[in-house]
Design an enzyme around this catalytic site. Structure first.
Site, PDB file in Angstrom:
ATOM      1  N   GLY A  72       0.816  -1.205   0.000  1.00  0.00           N
ATOM      2  CA  GLY A  72       0.000   0.000   0.000  1.00  0.00           C
ATOM      3  C   GLY A  72       0.846   1.250   0.000  1.00  0.00           C
ATOM      4  O   GLY A  72       2.079   1.190  -0.001  1.00  0.00           O
ATOM      5  N   GLU A  88      -0.155   0.899  -6.293  1.00  0.00           N
ATOM      6  CA  GLU A  88       0.788   0.529  -5.245  1.00  0.00           C
ATOM      7  C   GLU A  88       1.054  -0.976  -5.242  1.00  0.00           C
ATOM      8  O   GLU A  88       2.180  -1.421  -5.019  1.00  0.00           O
ATOM      9  CB  GLU A  88       0.265   0.972  -3.877  1.00  0.00           C
ATOM     10  CG  GLU A  88       0.319   2.470  -3.637  1.00  0.00           C
ATOM     11  CD  GLU A  88       1.732   2.980  -3.403  1.00  0.00           C
ATOM     12  OE1 GLU A  88       2.640   2.160  -3.192  1.00  0.00           O
ATOM     13  OE2 GLU A  88       1.918   4.216  -3.425  1.00  0.00           O
ATOM     14  N   GLU A  92       4.861  -2.201  -5.725  1.00  0.00           N
ATOM     15  CA  GLU A  92       5.555  -2.848  -4.617  1.00  0.00           C
ATOM     16  C   GLU A  92       5.740  -4.351  -4.783  1.00  0.00           C
ATOM     17  O   GLU A  92       6.690  -4.922  -4.243  1.00  0.00           O
ATOM     18  CB  GLU A  92       4.822  -2.564  -3.300  1.00  0.00           C
ATOM     19  CG  GLU A  92       4.909  -1.112  -2.859  1.00  0.00           C
ATOM     20  CD  GLU A  92       4.383  -0.883  -1.464  1.00  0.00           C
ATOM     21  OE1 GLU A  92       4.716   0.152  -0.877  1.00  0.00           O
ATOM     22  OE2 GLU A  92       3.620  -1.737  -0.949  1.00  0.00           O
ATOM     23  N   PRO A 109      -7.473   7.576  15.684  1.00  0.00           N
ATOM     24  CA  PRO A 109      -6.369   8.470  16.047  1.00  0.00           C
ATOM     25  C   PRO A 109      -5.180   7.694  16.589  1.00  0.00           C
ATOM     26  O   PRO A 109      -5.341   6.756  17.371  1.00  0.00           O
ATOM     27  CB  PRO A 109      -6.986   9.359  17.132  1.00  0.00           C
ATOM     28  CG  PRO A 109      -8.454   9.364  16.829  1.00  0.00           C
ATOM     29  CD  PRO A 109      -8.744   7.977  16.310  1.00  0.00           C
ATOM     30  N   GLU A 142      11.062  -7.272   0.626  1.00  0.00           N
ATOM     31  CA  GLU A 142      10.694  -8.669   0.423  1.00  0.00           C
ATOM     32  C   GLU A 142       9.196  -8.749   0.193  1.00  0.00           C
ATOM     33  O   GLU A 142       8.444  -7.876   0.646  1.00  0.00           O
ATOM     34  CB  GLU A 142      11.040  -9.524   1.646  1.00  0.00           C
ATOM     35  CG  GLU A 142      12.503  -9.597   2.025  1.00  0.00           C
ATOM     36  CD  GLU A 142      12.709 -10.407   3.290  1.00  0.00           C
ATOM     37  OE1 GLU A 142      12.255 -11.569   3.329  1.00  0.00           O
ATOM     38  OE2 GLU A 142      13.303  -9.874   4.252  1.00  0.00           O
ATOM     39  N   GLU A 144       6.266 -11.990   0.468  1.00  0.00           N
ATOM     40  CA  GLU A 144       6.106 -13.397   0.806  1.00  0.00           C
ATOM     41  C   GLU A 144       4.637 -13.729   1.029  1.00  0.00           C
ATOM     42  O   GLU A 144       3.821 -12.853   1.330  1.00  0.00           O
ATOM     43  CB  GLU A 144       6.888 -13.754   2.074  1.00  0.00           C
ATOM     44  CG  GLU A 144       8.397 -13.571   1.976  1.00  0.00           C
ATOM     45  CD  GLU A 144       9.077 -14.599   1.091  1.00  0.00           C
ATOM     46  OE1 GLU A 144       8.418 -15.613   0.741  1.00  0.00           O
ATOM     47  OE2 GLU A 144      10.249 -14.386   0.746  1.00  0.00           O
TER      48      GLU A 144
END
Length: 258
Positions: A72, A88, A92, A109, A142, A144
């Site tokens: 993300g 994303e 990624e 919050p 990484e 996985e």
């Protein structure tokens, strides 16, 4: 009062805006472990995670560095959170062209040490071949696949343990209240092969007990017995083969109405 007049008196400085807007993605798959001859397969629900790089793209220390996290990142001003999730995920992990669904907004919050960060969470459940080209890139060192039994024991970034728990609930709902299980089965399957997929998300006795589920599958309107076809791949005794058919399904596919 016209919109123009209303905008003239509107003071944006009166309202605090978030420090960031992000999208997170929980991608699941189901893997089949090798089983003994004449035995049903052993299936395992897996979740794809990235390990956050020690430094960001500009070489600065990364927030929550070294921790496992959902793929993300931040939403760009010219895109929606859904578009950001697709981008994303591709940047990624190298995973592309999968169907994502939005399932939650996370805005507690303190959920992110960087400030008031709001995240939109998305999920997908896909066959493993759609993740075969996964490769860590960008902010990920990484990538996985982890069993859902072990994933919540990891040192997870931010509030991703909460997001993952909610995502698992969504996947349980998806598998038990839709026909998505067929994506993880051969076109012609035995009752125990379907049972193995469903047991990745539930231990309900209606599914877990062999005799009960063997009877149940015969009453499901979206599954058809293939006349005259049996197999010994899951049992020494020839076992009936079934297939999915297109029918309108109700909201509780594998459970009896109460």
């Amino acid at each position: 009062m016209s919109n123009e007049q209303a905008m003239h008196q509107y003071d944006v400085k009166k309202y605090r805006t978030p420090d960031g807007y992000t999208a997170d993605i929980a991608v699941f798959t189901i893997l089949s472990a090798k089983s003994e001859m004449f035995k049903p397969p052993v299936m395992d629900l897996k979740l794809m995670l990235i390990r956050r790089s020690m430094t960001d793209s500009e070489g600065r220390p990364n927030i929550e560095a070294g921790k496992w996290a959902l793929p993300g990142g931040f939403v760009d001003p010219a895109e929606t959170a859904f578009q950001s999730a697709l981008r994303e995920l591709r940047e990624e992990t190298g995973v592309d062209d999968i169907h994502l669904q939005h399932f939650g907004v996370y805005d507690t919050p303190g959920r992110d040490p960087r400030g008031w960060i709001i995240s939109n969470a998305h999920y997908a459940i896909v066959p493993e071949h759609q993740l075969a080209k996964r490769q860590a890139n960008d902010d990920a060192s990484e990538v996985e696949l982890f069993s859902v039994q072990e994933v919540l024991e990891l040192d997870l970034a931010f509030d991703h343990a909460e997001i993952i728990s909610d995502a698992i609930s969504e996947i349980r709902h998806k598998l038990l209240q839709s026909t998505v299980a067929k994506e993880f089965l051969p076109a012609e399957f035995t009752y125990s092969e379907l049972q193995a997929v469903l047991l990745t998300v539930t231990k309900d006795s209606a599914i877990a007990l062999d005799a009960a589920f063997a009877r149940k599958i015969k009453s499901l309107p979206f599954i058809q017995e293939i006349t005259g076809k049996k197999t010994t791949r899951t049992s020494k005794k020839p076992t009936q083969l079934y297939r999915f058919i297109d029918v309108e399904a109700n909201t509780s596919l594998y459970h009896a109405r109460k």
